[in-house]
Scaffold this motif. Structure first.
Motif, mmCIF file in Angstrom:
data_model
loop_
_atom_site.group_PDB
_atom_site.id
_atom_site.type_symbol
_atom_site.label_atom_id
_atom_site.label_comp_id
_atom_site.label_asym_id
_atom_site.label_seq_id
_atom_site.Cartn_x
_atom_site.Cartn_y
_atom_site.Cartn_z
ATOM 1 N N VAL A 155 0.668 -1.033 0.130
ATOM 2 C CA VAL A 155 -0.030 0.099 -0.057
ATOM 3 C C VAL A 155 0.831 1.180 -0.009
ATOM 4 O O VAL A 155 0.201 2.310 -0.492
ATOM 5 N N THR A 156 2.130 1.263 0.304
ATOM 6 C CA THR A 156 2.845 2.366 0.451
ATOM 7 C C THR A 156 4.106 2.345 -0.816
ATOM 8 O O THR A 156 4.482 3.616 -0.998
ATOM 9 N N GLY A 157 4.206 1.387 -1.282
ATOM 10 C CA GLY A 157 5.166 1.168 -2.085
ATOM 11 C C GLY A 157 6.701 1.164 -1.672
ATOM 12 O O GLY A 157 7.687 1.422 -2.443
ATOM 13 N N ARG A 158 6.896 1.211 -0.308
ATOM 14 C CA ARG A 158 8.125 1.356 0.114
ATOM 15 C C ARG A 158 8.004 0.050 1.104
ATOM 16 O O ARG A 158 7.147 -0.093 1.806
ATOM 17 N N GLY A 159 9.301 -0.364 1.182
ATOM 18 C CA GLY A 159 9.449 -1.715 2.080
ATOM 19 C C GLY A 159 9.662 -1.221 3.518
ATOM 20 O O GLY A 159 10.229 -0.061 3.805
ATOM 21 N N PRO A 160 8.888 -1.679 4.232
ATOM 22 C CA PRO A 160 8.866 -1.519 5.875
ATOM 23 C C PRO A 160 10.352 -1.789 6.432
ATOM 24 O O PRO A 160 11.095 -2.488 5.921
ATOM 25 N N LEU A 161 10.739 -1.030 7.619
ATOM 26 C CA LEU A 161 11.735 -0.943 8.324
ATOM 27 C C LEU A 161 11.579 -1.832 9.390
ATOM 28 O O LEU A 161 10.611 -1.871 10.151
ATOM 29 N N LEU A 162 12.526 -2.976 9.757
ATOM 30 C CA LEU A 162 12.156 -3.932 10.812
ATOM 31 C C LEU A 162 13.250 -3.819 11.699
ATOM 32 O O LEU A 162 13.021 -4.197 12.887
ATOM 33 N N ASP A 163 14.427 -3.641 11.509
ATOM 34 C CA ASP A 163 15.518 -4.158 12.529
ATOM 35 C C ASP A 163 16.747 -3.086 12.698
ATOM 36 O O ASP A 163 17.009 -2.560 11.489
ATOM 37 N N ILE A 164 16.745 -2.584 13.678
ATOM 38 C CA ILE A 164 17.853 -1.455 13.926
ATOM 39 C C ILE A 164 19.442 -1.943 13.640
ATOM 40 O O ILE A 164 19.970 -1.260 13.202
ATOM 41 N N PHE A 165 19.443 -3.408 13.770
ATOM 42 C CA PHE A 165 20.903 -3.876 13.335
ATOM 43 C C PHE A 165 21.046 -4.485 12.015
ATOM 44 O O PHE A 165 21.829 -5.035 11.672
ATOM 45 N N ALA A 166 20.151 -3.869 11.033
ATOM 46 C CA ALA A 166 20.013 -4.469 9.548
ATOM 47 C C ALA A 166 21.356 -3.975 8.985
ATOM 48 O O ALA A 166 21.552 -2.853 9.123
ATOM 49 N N VAL A 167 22.042 -4.694 8.306
ATOM 50 C CA VAL A 167 23.078 -4.588 7.389
ATOM 51 C C VAL A 167 22.840 -3.266 6.577
ATOM 52 O O VAL A 167 21.901 -3.213 5.769
ATOM 53 N N GLY A 168 23.863 -2.230 6.455
ATOM 54 C CA GLY A 168 23.618 -1.007 5.640
ATOM 55 C C GLY A 168 22.359 0.057 6.270
ATOM 56 O O GLY A 168 22.407 1.052 5.650
ATOM 57 N N GLY A 169 21.955 -0.351 7.499
ATOM 58 C CA GLY A 169 21.025 0.645 8.124
ATOM 59 C C GLY A 169 21.330 1.130 9.225
ATOM 60 O O GLY A 169 20.727 1.394 10.202
ATOM 61 N N ALA A 170 22.829 1.195 9.501
ATOM 62 C CA ALA A 170 23.104 1.760 10.836
ATOM 63 C C ALA A 170 22.697 3.212 11.278
ATOM 64 O O ALA A 170 22.531 3.348 12.469
ATOM 65 N N ALA A 171 22.494 4.084 10.568
ATOM 66 C CA ALA A 171 22.026 5.289 10.767
ATOM 67 C C ALA A 171 20.487 5.481 10.407
ATOM 68 O O ALA A 171 19.886 6.625 10.542
ATOM 69 N N MET A 172 20.039 4.121 10.184
ATOM 70 C CA MET A 172 18.413 4.506 9.854
ATOM 71 C C MET A 172 17.547 5.022 10.766
ATOM 72 O O MET A 172 16.609 6.121 10.479
ATOM 73 N N HIS A 173 17.804 4.990 12.216
ATOM 74 C CA HIS A 173 16.876 5.681 13.231
ATOM 75 C C HIS A 173 17.098 7.172 13.234
ATOM 76 O O HIS A 173 16.189 7.997 13.055
ATOM 77 N N ILE A 174 18.158 7.567 12.649
ATOM 78 C CA ILE A 174 18.689 8.938 12.790
ATOM 79 C C ILE A 174 17.968 9.520 11.498
ATOM 80 O O ILE A 174 17.299 10.782 11.565
ATOM 81 N N LEU A 175 18.170 9.020 10.379
ATOM 82 C CA LEU A 175 17.610 9.611 9.126
ATOM 83 C C LEU A 175 16.064 9.692 9.122
ATOM 84 O O LEU A 175 15.309 10.425 8.708
ATOM 85 N N LEU A 176 15.399 8.494 9.570
ATOM 86 C CA LEU A 176 14.040 8.550 9.891
ATOM 87 C C LEU A 176 13.337 9.399 10.670
ATOM 88 O O LEU A 176 12.844 10.231 10.368
ATOM 89 N N GLY A 177 13.998 9.442 11.883
ATOM 90 C CA GLY A 177 13.625 10.361 12.818
ATOM 91 C C GLY A 177 13.962 11.832 12.295
ATOM 92 O O GLY A 177 13.257 12.834 12.712
ATOM 93 N N GLY A 178 15.082 12.135 12.014
ATOM 94 C CA GLY A 178 15.436 13.514 11.479
ATOM 95 C C GLY A 178 14.780 13.878 10.371
ATOM 96 O O GLY A 178 14.338 15.056 10.072
#
Ligand code: PMT
Length: 451
Positions: free
Chosen positions: A97-120
């Motif tokens: 429904v969004t066309g974007r893959g949901p984010l699941l894991d804070i420790f996913a490879v390649g997603g180290a700063a995901m929480h900062i990118l998303l939150g910011g």
């Protein structure tokens, strides 16, 4: 600050019926109406980034609808699923429904700063459903998974939609945790509602707010940055009914849709909104205090009770100009009336003109003009005659505009501006344009009232 209840000054508790007397407001909590199903891309959602956190509760299935609606309204939606949420709903549903893959894991490879990118990067973070466990972790500032870490990493408004069993919701620890979240200035609560819970759990408070309500709570978090934020706005709407006898009335075809769209748009822009409406089948939009009346004189009394407190008044009601002088208390019988009879009519008060004289300086008054011919010229006459700052002209007699339609064709007239004719659009989009014009006027009106 969490703000699950009505906006300040906007009136009473949830409920869909009139409470406590003829002019007591009810507050909309909105079952979906046709108007609210018109999900077209536009402000305040269009082009904005929403991070949607989904926790592990049965209400998670409704979050797919939230994600879909936000996407249809033009937002980019990044879904963050907690581990528990994946027991209830699959990541693929959200991707669909969004066309974007949901984010699941804070420790996913390649997603180290995901929480900062998303939150910011988010303009709003919404958590729906917010479970008792999530609320406890968020209240204590934990950053124990991707979702709670995003929350700590964002300065954007956060909309929390609690959902849980009624006993869990009533538990003193949950109440304390919610109260602690309430201390955070940019947090807003939507719901929970009181209704049927999961199978076998009966009903009670704890049921997640409906998707449409959550979408509007996100809209208010996104839309409340302008001149209308914190202002008091009055909208009149619907048609009045003037009794002829015990069962008949003089009325008109107003559905209340234009006024509901205006009230909803003003609330989304951060205003405290009161809607004084004649009979309509529409529920009040979420957060809007609705006062239901029948006759022009009841509408006048309800409006005059509150108009002095208002920063903006928008008169979208189709008020009967005349009423039967002496309505019969019994039903008029055909045998008694004979082949024909004349109704003796007397003029009703002009609510807009009268309330205009009571509004405080610096406020803005908007009228409507519904005309079958000479639309703009007649509307310009009303601008001058009734002391409006703006008049919205709309045609009568078209299926796509004026009475009953979901769309409208409006021309906005002001004292110092050429008439602005807008194309066919939904009543909600028209309401948004009208409030743009109101917001443009407010600062200069306020300035003039100070000088
Ligand atoms: O409810 P909908 O089906 O969505 O339809 C919307 C609408 C067509 C009713 C709405 O868009 C609209 O045009 N409302 C005003 C209709 C009308 O009665 O216009 P008017 O030209 O008669 O009145 C001019 C203005 O004076 C209006 O702002 C009206 O609210 C106000 N008025 C009129 C008479 C009266 N006694 N008191 C008033 O305050």
């Amino acid at each position: 600050m969490l703000s699950g209840g009505p906006p300040s000054g906007a009136g009473g508790p949830d409920g869909s019926t009139v409470q406590g007397g003829p002019h007591a407001p009810e507050t909309g909590s909105g079952p979906p109406t046709p108007l609210r199903d018109a999900r077209e891309p536009g402000p305040p959602w269009h082009g904005r980034r929403v991070a949607l956190g989904v926790c592990g509760g049965i209400a998670a299935y409704k979050s797919v609808q939230v994600a879909r609606d936000l996407t249809l309204l033009g937002a980019s939606v990044d879904v963050v699923l907690t581990e528990a949420a994946r027991n209830f709903v699959a990541p693929l549903s959200f991707e669909g429904v969004t066309g974007r893959g949901p984010l699941l894991d804070i420790f996913a490879v390649g997603g180290a700063a995901m929480h900062i990118l998303l939150g910011g990067g988010a303009d709003c973070v919404c958590v729906a459903p917010a479970t008792a466990d999530f609320i406890a972790r968020a209240a204590s500032g934990r950053a124990s998974d991707l979702l709670t870490t995003v929350l700590v990493a964002t300065g954007a408004p956060v909309v929390v939609a609690p959902a849980m069993n009624d006993r869990m919701y009533a538990h003193p620890r949950t109440r304390r945790n919610l109260a602690r979240l309430e201390e955070v200035p940019h947090y807003h609560r939507v719901g929970p509602g009181d209704g049927r819970l999961a199978a076998g759990e009966g009903s009670g408070p704890g049921r997640m707010a409906e998707p449409a309500e959550i979408v509007d709570a996100v809209g208010r978090a996104l839309g409340a940055g302008g001149e209308l934020a914190g202002r008091r706005v009055l909208v009149t709407g619907g048609g009045t009914r003037e009794p002829v006898d015990a069962v008949r009335y003089l009325g008109n075809r107003s559905s209340g849709k234009m006024a509901a769209a205006l009230a909803r748009a003003a609330w989304l822009r951060g205003a405290a909104v009161t809607l004084v409406t004649g009979p309509t089948s529409l529920a009040a939009p979420p957060g809007v205090a609705a006062i239901r009346v029948e006759t022009a004189r009841e509408m006048r009394d309800a409006v005059l009770d509150i108009v002095e407190e208002m920063d903006v008044a928008v008169h979208a009601a189709a008020v009967a100009d005349y009423r039967p002088r002496s309505p019969l208390s019994d039903k008029l019988k055909r045998q008694e009336a004979g082949p024909g009879f004349a109704l003796d009519l007397v003029a009703n008060p002009d609510i807009a003109a009268e309330s205009g004289t009571r509004m405080r300086s610096g406020s803005v008054s908007v009228g409507f003009a519904l005309e079958t011919s000479n639309l703009v010229a007649r509307a310009a006459g009303k601008l001058a005659a009734k002391g409006f700052d703006l008049v919205v002209a709309n045609p009568a007699g078209r299926p796509d505009a004026g009475f009953e339609a979901d769309t409208n064709r409006i021309t906005i007239l002001g004292r110092d501006m050429p008439p602005r004719e807008l194309p066919l659009m939904s009543k909600f989009a028209a309401a948004w344009q009208i409030l743009d014009a109101v917001e443009a006027l407010l600062p200069e009106r306020q300035e003039a009232s100070r000088g």
